[in-house]
Write a protein that holds these residues in place. Sequence first.
Motif, PDB file in Angstrom:
ATOM      1  N   LYS A   1      57.215  -3.894  70.241  1.00 20.07           N
ATOM      2  CA  LYS A   1      58.286  -4.762  69.767  1.00 20.07           C
ATOM      3  C   LYS A   1      58.999  -5.487  70.907  1.00 20.07           C
ATOM      4  O   LYS A   1      59.590  -6.535  70.687  1.00 20.07           O
TER       5      LYS A   1
ATOM      6  N   GLN B   1      62.024 -13.195  68.922  1.00 18.59           N
ATOM      7  CA  GLN B   1      62.784 -13.398  67.685  1.00 18.59           C
ATOM      8  C   GLN B   1      63.432 -14.765  67.731  1.00 18.59           C
ATOM      9  O   GLN B   1      63.973 -15.148  68.758  1.00 18.59           O
ATOM     10  N   PRO B   2      63.433 -15.515  66.708  1.00 17.98           N
ATOM     11  CA  PRO B   2      62.743 -15.324  65.440  1.00 17.98           C
ATOM     12  C   PRO B   2      61.272 -15.726  65.561  1.00 17.98           C
ATOM     13  O   PRO B   2      60.951 -16.673  66.264  1.00 17.98           O
ATOM     14  N   PRO B   3      60.382 -15.019  64.882  1.00 22.17           N
ATOM     15  CA  PRO B   3      58.953 -15.336  64.966  1.00 22.17           C
ATOM     16  C   PRO B   3      58.601 -16.532  64.073  1.00 22.17           C
ATOM     17  O   PRO B   3      58.141 -16.372  62.947  1.00 22.17           O
TER      18      PRO B   3
ATOM     19  N   LYS C   1      58.598 -21.517  67.556  1.00 23.82           N
ATOM     20  CA  LYS C   1      58.666 -20.642  68.732  1.00 23.82           C
ATOM     21  C   LYS C   1      57.258 -20.392  69.281  1.00 23.82           C
ATOM     22  O   LYS C   1      57.055 -20.371  70.496  1.00 23.82           O
TER      23      LYS C   1
END
Length: 122
Positions: free
Chosen positions: A35, A40-42, A46
């Motif tokens: 992780k 973030q955010p996926p 991105k």
Amino acid sequence: MASKLQQLQTKAVQASKFVAKHGCSYYKQQLEQNKQHIVQPPTVEKCQELSKQLFYTRLASIPGRYDAFWKELEGVKQIWRNRQELKVEDLGVAALFGIELYAWFCFGEIAGRGFTFTGYYV
């Protein structure tokens, strides 16, 4: 031949059942263990940004790799100039390296043809 095909089919079914049963938990476990690598955010945006960063970072690393290549080539030239001083062990390592390169080339050719052997009758 038919029995081998039946065995292969049975093993494929077993593997499929195993993946269906344990695949989701393995997926979740891998996401949990990694992780720290998830941005973030996926989102698609991105991912595109990261893709561009990777591309331009690799592009920026070319001069360093270029210099390293020429240093390595200069070392090979130096060894070639002093080839009379080479030991049998050094020649053996070089020969094994050449054989390994040839083997990888052959494997790449076979993989490129879809793992088929042409010219052989079995």
